[in-house]
Design a protein around this motif. Structure first.
Motif, PDB file in Angstrom:
ATOM      1  N   VAL A 174       0.861  -1.185   0.000  1.00  0.00           N
ATOM      2  CA  VAL A 174       0.000   0.000   0.000  1.00  0.00           C
ATOM      3  C   VAL A 174       0.895   1.232   0.000  1.00  0.00           C
ATOM      4  O   VAL A 174       1.863   1.305   0.758  1.00  0.00           O
ATOM      5  N   HIS A 194      -6.653  13.443   5.084  1.00  0.00           N
ATOM      6  CA  HIS A 194      -6.569  11.985   5.057  1.00  0.00           C
ATOM      7  C   HIS A 194      -5.443  11.576   4.115  1.00  0.00           C
ATOM      8  O   HIS A 194      -5.192  12.253   3.123  1.00  0.00           O
ATOM      9  N   PRO A 195      -4.796  10.443   4.388  1.00  0.00           N
ATOM     10  CA  PRO A 195      -3.754   9.989   3.463  1.00  0.00           C
ATOM     11  C   PRO A 195      -4.351   9.565   2.122  1.00  0.00           C
ATOM     12  O   PRO A 195      -5.417   8.966   2.070  1.00  0.00           O
ATOM     13  N   THR A 196      -3.659   9.905   1.044  1.00  0.00           N
ATOM     14  CA  THR A 196      -4.021   9.467  -0.297  1.00  0.00           C
ATOM     15  C   THR A 196      -3.338   8.123  -0.539  1.00  0.00           C
ATOM     16  O   THR A 196      -2.123   8.032  -0.463  1.00  0.00           O
ATOM     17  N   LEU A 197      -4.135   7.096  -0.817  1.00  0.00           N
ATOM     18  CA  LEU A 197      -3.592   5.735  -0.881  1.00  0.00           C
ATOM     19  C   LEU A 197      -3.838   5.091  -2.234  1.00  0.00           C
ATOM     20  O   LEU A 197      -4.871   5.338  -2.875  1.00  0.00           O
ATOM     21  N   PHE A 198      -2.880   4.275  -2.651  1.00  0.00           N
ATOM     22  CA  PHE A 198      -3.067   3.457  -3.843  1.00  0.00           C
ATOM     23  C   PHE A 198      -2.259   2.177  -3.661  1.00  0.00           C
ATOM     24  O   PHE A 198      -1.508   2.042  -2.692  1.00  0.00           O
ATOM     25  N   ALA A 199      -2.435   1.255  -4.596  1.00  0.00           N
ATOM     26  CA  ALA A 199      -1.850  -0.086  -4.435  1.00  0.00           C
ATOM     27  C   ALA A 199      -0.788  -0.363  -5.491  1.00  0.00           C
ATOM     28  O   ALA A 199      -0.870   0.109  -6.627  1.00  0.00           O
ATOM     29  N   GLN A 253      -7.267   7.947 -11.811  1.00  0.00           N
ATOM     30  CA  GLN A 253      -6.689   6.991 -10.863  1.00  0.00           C
ATOM     31  C   GLN A 253      -5.243   6.688 -11.228  1.00  0.00           C
ATOM     32  O   GLN A 253      -4.946   6.274 -12.349  1.00  0.00           O
ATOM     33  N   TRP A 254      -4.345   6.879 -10.251  1.00  0.00           N
ATOM     34  CA  TRP A 254      -2.906   6.761 -10.510  1.00  0.00           C
ATOM     35  C   TRP A 254      -2.432   5.330 -10.754  1.00  0.00           C
ATOM     36  O   TRP A 254      -1.328   5.121 -11.276  1.00  0.00           O
ATOM     37  N   TYR A 288      -4.474   3.585   9.814  1.00  0.00           N
ATOM     38  CA  TYR A 288      -5.494   4.049   8.862  1.00  0.00           C
ATOM     39  C   TYR A 288      -5.842   2.949   7.857  1.00  0.00           C
ATOM     40  O   TYR A 288      -7.021   2.645   7.628  1.00  0.00           O
TER      41      TYR A 288
END
Lengths: 273, 273
Positions: free
Chosen positions: B69, B89-94, B161-162, B219
């Protein structure tokens, strides 16, 4: 051909094949294991059908795909509903095997978050795909199934990246069965339907997909390898709760039905935990 | 304590521990396997150190985390560089295990895409975390390591979406070693540095992280379970190529060095394939 992963007692599961109205056991613990052995040629297992499995229930057909890649904004009507333009490239994000749930399981999420429905056709990968062209990708489709890309909208919209609203554990029902491509005409058009408490909220048709299953698999395989048992969700048609005025989200006890005629129906109760 | 996964001949790997300037073998094939056995208490393996492994090379320390993550926009200076405001909030991607690469491996990507660097501190999970509070999450940190969240910017920016710019196979070097939390003061501040062909392009400090490692783990664990061997990338400081005027991307043959003093340096050649 229709295949399922069935759950018996004491946590035992078995892959099964539908023969003359009965589920018969296949010598694999689940369909991920079967696909690892067969690849896209899942019809080659028919002769292995064993005893009938009576009293078993339908489990998540694919309990541990290494990759669950999802496409957003892939139906023209849903794209318009979200206020966006038709895309040149598929919008992609990830879920996990942990995100998945069986076709009859409860969707249990915390109270106080905005939980929405997204009925989707899911594509099951049957071969190793690495920088595949569309023809190769199309041949690698082992099966289709139904998914609901349940989305926690307030988390999805907390930041620019949807992932944290999409990858909640045990949020995404999948199933009830895998259907081989010879039994379903996705290009010709199959309906993708969502009902909440019996009220139809979504009905789209796969003939309006901007990126079809083979195109999606080929595109994803440009940057990351796909393997047998991986799943690609093809996006949702119009009619999500976020698009309603005012927005409508799931409430404790609501029943979500997600149907694709020719595959089957997921029936999941939403509960707050 | 410093731990590594080393690669010998014929594809053999072994977990190893640094003792008095030498790598000594541990009875696990790699650090994912070790973490599965030890959890966060990886210092308990010291007494298992076996023979010295001479002539082995450093491999990707964690070859198969179930979850990788990533946090974007987590250093105040990088957030400003990208023209954004400090996040609530943290920006999250996989990413995937397939995205990872060893500390000395070539980063081989197609010609014609815009490949950028993002030096990052990576956090290695040592316990099952599900809806954990920050204190519990902090105790579950098994180790820290270095990562470079190599990003294909044109694909990252094709859609909202990154993910499709971030999850390229064999793009993200990790290592060179895992360092236990007692050896590194992340809250006090460690530098996170990227050099391209010897020219420093990034130097940030973890004391300016908006969301610290424990906060990130807590988180993420709100929506998806983390397990031993999973990895969370904490974001990159200012100085990426996309932020330069004009933007600067990697060219065939460029050497990317990613350093965190106290952990070590990744040195990866970028090649077009």
């Amino acid at each position: 051909m229709k295949l399922a992963t069935l759950a018996g007692r004491h946590g035992v599961t078995a892959a099964a094949i539908r023969v003359e109205g009965h589920w018969r056991r296949l010598p694999f613990p689940d369909l991920n294991d079967l696909l690892t052995h067969t690849g896209a040629a899942i019809d080659t297992v028919a002769h292995l059908a064993g005893e009938a499995l009576e009293g078993w229930r339908l489990a998540c057909p694919l309990p541990r795909p290494a990759k669950v890649v999802c496409c957003g904004l892939n139906y023209a009507d849903h794209i318009r509903e979200m206020g966006r333009e038709l895309p040149a490239h598929p919008t992609l994000f990830a879920k996990y095997a942990d995100s998945l749930l069986g076709p009859e399981d409860d969707i249990a999420l915390p109270a106080g978050v905005d939980v929405d429905w997204e009925a989707e056709l899911a594509v099951v990968v049957g071969a190793d795909l690495e920088r595949a062209d569309v023809v190769t990708a199309g041949r690698a489709i082992a099966a289709y199934t139904v998914a609901n890309d349940i989305s926690v909208r307030d988390w999805q919209n907390r930041t620019l990246q949807w992932f944290q609203g999409k990858a909640w554990d045990r949020s995404t029902p999948l199933g009830p069965v895998l259907v081989t491509p010879d039994e379903i005409d996705v290009a010709g058009g199959v309906d993708v339907i969502c009902r909440v408490n019996g009220v139809q909220r979504q009905r789209g048709n796969t003939k309006t997909l901007v990126f079809d299953p083979a195109a999606l698999l080929a595109y994803v395989s440009t940057f990351t390898r796909l393997r047998p048992g991986d799943v690609v969700l093809t996006g949702t048609p119009g009619g999500v709760g976020m698009g309603m005025k005012p927005p409508l989200y799931l409430a404790d006890g609501d029943v979500v039905e997600t149907e694709i005629p020719g595959i089957g129906t997921l029936q999941n109760r939403f509960t707050t935990r």
